[in-house]
Write a protein that holds these residues in place. Structure first.
Motif, PDB file in Angstrom:
ATOM      1  N   VAL A   1      20.322  -4.662  23.383  1.00  0.00           N
ATOM      2  CA  VAL A   1      19.346  -5.677  22.989  1.00  0.00           C
ATOM      3  C   VAL A   1      19.442  -5.917  21.489  1.00  0.00           C
ATOM      4  N   ASP A   2      19.121  -7.145  21.093  1.00  0.00           N
ATOM      5  CA  ASP A   2      19.059  -7.505  19.672  1.00  0.00           C
ATOM      6  C   ASP A   2      17.641  -7.300  19.170  1.00  0.00           C
ATOM      7  N   ILE A   3      17.512  -6.821  17.948  1.00  0.00           N
ATOM      8  CA  ILE A   3      16.191  -6.721  17.335  1.00  0.00           C
ATOM      9  C   ILE A   3      16.223  -7.394  15.962  1.00  0.00           C
ATOM     10  N   THR A   4      15.116  -7.988  15.606  1.00  0.00           N
ATOM     11  CA  THR A   4      14.888  -8.534  14.266  1.00  0.00           C
ATOM     12  C   THR A   4      13.418  -8.298  13.955  1.00  0.00           C
ATOM     13  N   GLU A   5      13.152  -7.534  12.914  1.00  0.00           N
ATOM     14  CA  GLU A   5      11.770  -7.173  12.598  1.00  0.00           C
ATOM     15  C   GLU A   5      11.580  -7.088  11.089  1.00  0.00           C
ATOM     16  N   LEU A   6      10.500  -7.691  10.617  1.00  0.00           N
ATOM     17  CA  LEU A   6      10.130  -7.578   9.213  1.00  0.00           C
ATOM     18  C   LEU A   6       9.132  -6.440   9.057  1.00  0.00           C
ATOM     19  N   PHE A   7       9.452  -5.494   8.192  1.00  0.00           N
ATOM     20  CA  PHE A   7       8.531  -4.423   7.825  1.00  0.00           C
ATOM     21  C   PHE A   7       7.936  -4.802   6.471  1.00  0.00           C
ATOM     22  N   ALA A   8       6.647  -5.126   6.459  1.00  0.00           N
ATOM     23  CA  ALA A   8       6.004  -5.668   5.263  1.00  0.00           C
ATOM     24  C   ALA A   8       5.699  -4.574   4.242  1.00  0.00           C
ATOM     25  N   TYR A   9       5.905  -4.915   2.951  1.00  0.00           N
ATOM     26  CA  TYR A   9       5.512  -4.008   1.865  1.00  0.00           C
ATOM     27  C   TYR A   9       3.987  -3.920   1.808  1.00  0.00           C
ATOM     28  N   PRO A  10       3.444  -2.776   1.363  1.00  0.00           N
ATOM     29  CA  PRO A  10       1.985  -2.614   1.314  1.00  0.00           C
ATOM     30  C   PRO A  10       1.271  -3.645   0.443  1.00  0.00           C
ATOM     31  N   ASP A  11       1.934  -4.131  -0.603  1.00  0.00           N
ATOM     32  CA  ASP A  11       1.259  -5.055  -1.525  1.00  0.00           C
ATOM     33  C   ASP A  11       1.727  -6.499  -1.351  1.00  0.00           C
ATOM     34  N   SER A  12       2.324  -6.806  -0.214  1.00  0.00           N
ATOM     35  CA  SER A  12       2.859  -8.150  -0.003  1.00  0.00           C
ATOM     36  C   SER A  12       1.795  -9.089   0.567  1.00  0.00           C
ATOM     37  N   ALA A  13       2.061 -10.385   0.468  1.00  0.00           N
ATOM     38  CA  ALA A  13       1.165 -11.380   1.049  1.00  0.00           C
ATOM     39  C   ALA A  13       1.117 -11.238   2.566  1.00  0.00           C
ATOM     40  N   THR A  14       2.239 -10.894   3.178  1.00  0.00           N
ATOM     41  CA  THR A  14       2.285 -10.702   4.626  1.00  0.00           C
ATOM     42  C   THR A  14       1.361  -9.559   5.045  1.00  0.00           C
ATOM     43  N   GLU A  15       1.416  -8.463   4.307  1.00  0.00           N
ATOM     44  CA  GLU A  15       0.569  -7.308   4.626  1.00  0.00           C
ATOM     45  C   GLU A  15      -0.903  -7.667   4.478  1.00  0.00           C
ATOM     46  N   ALA A  16      -1.228  -8.456   3.445  1.00  0.00           N
ATOM     47  CA  ALA A  16      -2.613  -8.796   3.166  1.00  0.00           C
ATOM     48  C   ALA A  16      -3.186  -9.812   4.153  1.00  0.00           C
ATOM     49  N   SER A  17      -2.320 -10.639   4.728  1.00  0.00           N
ATOM     50  CA  SER A  17      -2.811 -11.747   5.561  1.00  0.00           C
ATOM     51  C   SER A  17      -2.664 -11.508   7.067  1.00  0.00           C
ATOM     52  N   THR A  18      -2.247 -10.327   7.467  1.00  0.00           N
ATOM     53  CA  THR A  18      -2.059 -10.051   8.893  1.00  0.00           C
ATOM     54  C   THR A  18      -2.832  -8.801   9.304  1.00  0.00           C
ATOM     55  N   ASP A  19      -3.204  -8.756  10.576  1.00  0.00           N
ATOM     56  CA  ASP A  19      -3.844  -7.557  11.113  1.00  0.00           C
ATOM     57  C   ASP A  19      -2.817  -6.448  11.233  1.00  0.00           C
ATOM     58  N   GLU A  20      -3.326  -5.221  11.362  1.00  0.00           N
ATOM     59  CA  GLU A  20      -2.433  -4.058  11.365  1.00  0.00           C
ATOM     60  C   GLU A  20      -1.414  -4.102  12.484  1.00  0.00           C
ATOM     61  N   ASP A  21      -1.816  -4.621  13.671  1.00  0.00           N
ATOM     62  CA  ASP A  21      -0.907  -4.620  14.804  1.00  0.00           C
ATOM     63  C   ASP A  21      -0.066  -5.892  14.910  1.00  0.00           C
ATOM     64  N   GLU A  22      -0.179  -6.787  13.937  1.00  0.00           N
ATOM     65  CA  GLU A  22       0.578  -8.040  13.992  1.00  0.00           C
ATOM     66  C   GLU A  22       1.965  -7.923  13.389  1.00  0.00           C
ATOM     67  N   VAL A  23       2.148  -6.995  12.477  1.00  0.00           N
ATOM     68  CA  VAL A  23       3.434  -6.865  11.794  1.00  0.00           C
ATOM     69  C   VAL A  23       3.679  -5.391  11.491  1.00  0.00           C
ATOM     70  N   SER A  24       4.940  -5.008  11.495  1.00  0.00           N
ATOM     71  CA  SER A  24       5.287  -3.630  11.142  1.00  0.00           C
ATOM     72  C   SER A  24       5.145  -3.449   9.632  1.00  0.00           C
ATOM     73  N   ARG A  25       4.975  -2.206   9.197  1.00  0.00           N
ATOM     74  CA  ARG A  25       4.707  -1.923   7.785  1.00  0.00           C
ATOM     75  C   ARG A  25       5.692  -0.908   7.219  1.00  0.00           C
ATOM     76  N   VAL A  26       5.949  -1.057   5.914  1.00  0.00           N
ATOM     77  CA  VAL A  26       6.645  -0.023   5.157  1.00  0.00           C
ATOM     78  C   VAL A  26       5.562   0.923   4.645  1.00  0.00           C
ATOM     79  N   VAL A  27       5.664   2.195   4.971  1.00  0.00           N
ATOM     80  CA  VAL A  27       4.668   3.184   4.547  1.00  0.00           C
ATOM     81  C   VAL A  27       5.381   4.245   3.716  1.00  0.00           C
ATOM     82  N   ASP A  28       5.026   4.308   2.425  1.00  0.00           N
ATOM     83  CA  ASP A  28       5.669   5.260   1.503  1.00  0.00           C
ATOM     84  C   ASP A  28       7.186   5.150   1.563  1.00  0.00           C
TER      85      ASP A  28
END
Length: 198
Positions: free
Chosen positions: A103-130
């Motif tokens: 299978v092919d995968i494409t996923e954005l892991f958002a930085y903690p201080d990014s606009a994507t992280e700030a504007s999405t719910d926790e389960d809407e996008v994957s996150r970079v943690v530490d």
């Protein structure tokens, strides 16, 4: 301050285990957009990669990850392929099935201080943690969506005989069972098959 006016606190994303084969450290990638590196590794499949009892990636099986990690403005973009063995049974004839799934995968892991992280719910996008990203949930979702919910050994599988449970492909085209009108069944049970006696 009333309860309705209290600010809502969102739970922090779970911290990935750095030693897990599913977790990748992105510190060497840096945060400069355009940086990239390839990542190839094998990770053991945890339980629940599929539909247990129907078709799944066996627990502990080698899952091959061939990925490209790219630093973008909002986070780390992960793309590539995932390959894993599958086992299950045909939903018509119950024969055992085995194969390989890619299978092919494409996923954005958002930085903690990014606009994507700030504007999405926790389960809407994957996150970079530490500086760590956990690939297991992303791969699990991709594998489960790619697996057939009704696996078949072949598209024209005839399944099992509803009367005797034999595999129709092995029983041949002349296979059949005598059907008795239920209205006469009680008489036959009482008097037997008079045709055979005559």
């Amino acid at each position: 301050m009333s309860e309705s006016a209290m600010p809502e606190h969102t739970a922090a994303p779970a911290h990935p285990a750095p030693t897990s084969p599913w977790v990748i450290d992105t510190r060497d990638l840096g945060r400069r957009a355009g940086n990239s590196r390839r990542q190839e590794r094998t990770a053991p499949a945890p339980s629940g990669f599929g539909f247990p009892g129907v078709i799944e990636v066996p627990e502990g099986a080698d899952v091959e990850l061939n990925l490209l990690l790219e630093s973008v403005v909002e986070g780390v973009l992960v793309s590539g392929t995932v390959t894993a063995p599958t086992v299950g049974e045909c939903s018509r004839c119950l024969d055992e099935l085995s194969g390989r799934l890619t299978v092919d995968i494409t996923e954005l892991f958002a930085y903690p201080d990014s606009a994507t992280e700030a504007s999405t719910d926790e389960d809407e996008v994957s996150r970079v943690v530490d500086d760590l990203i956990d690939l297991e949930p992303v791969v699990r979702d991709a594998v489960v969506l790619a697996l057939p919910r009704i696996p078949l050994c072949s598209a024209d599988c005839q399944g099992l005989c509803p009367e005797c449970g034999g595999k129709l492909a092995d029983l041949g085209p002349d296979h059949g069972h005598e059907r008795i009108d239920p209205r006469w069944a009680a008489l036959r049970e009482r008097f037997g098959d008079t045709e055979e006696e005559n």
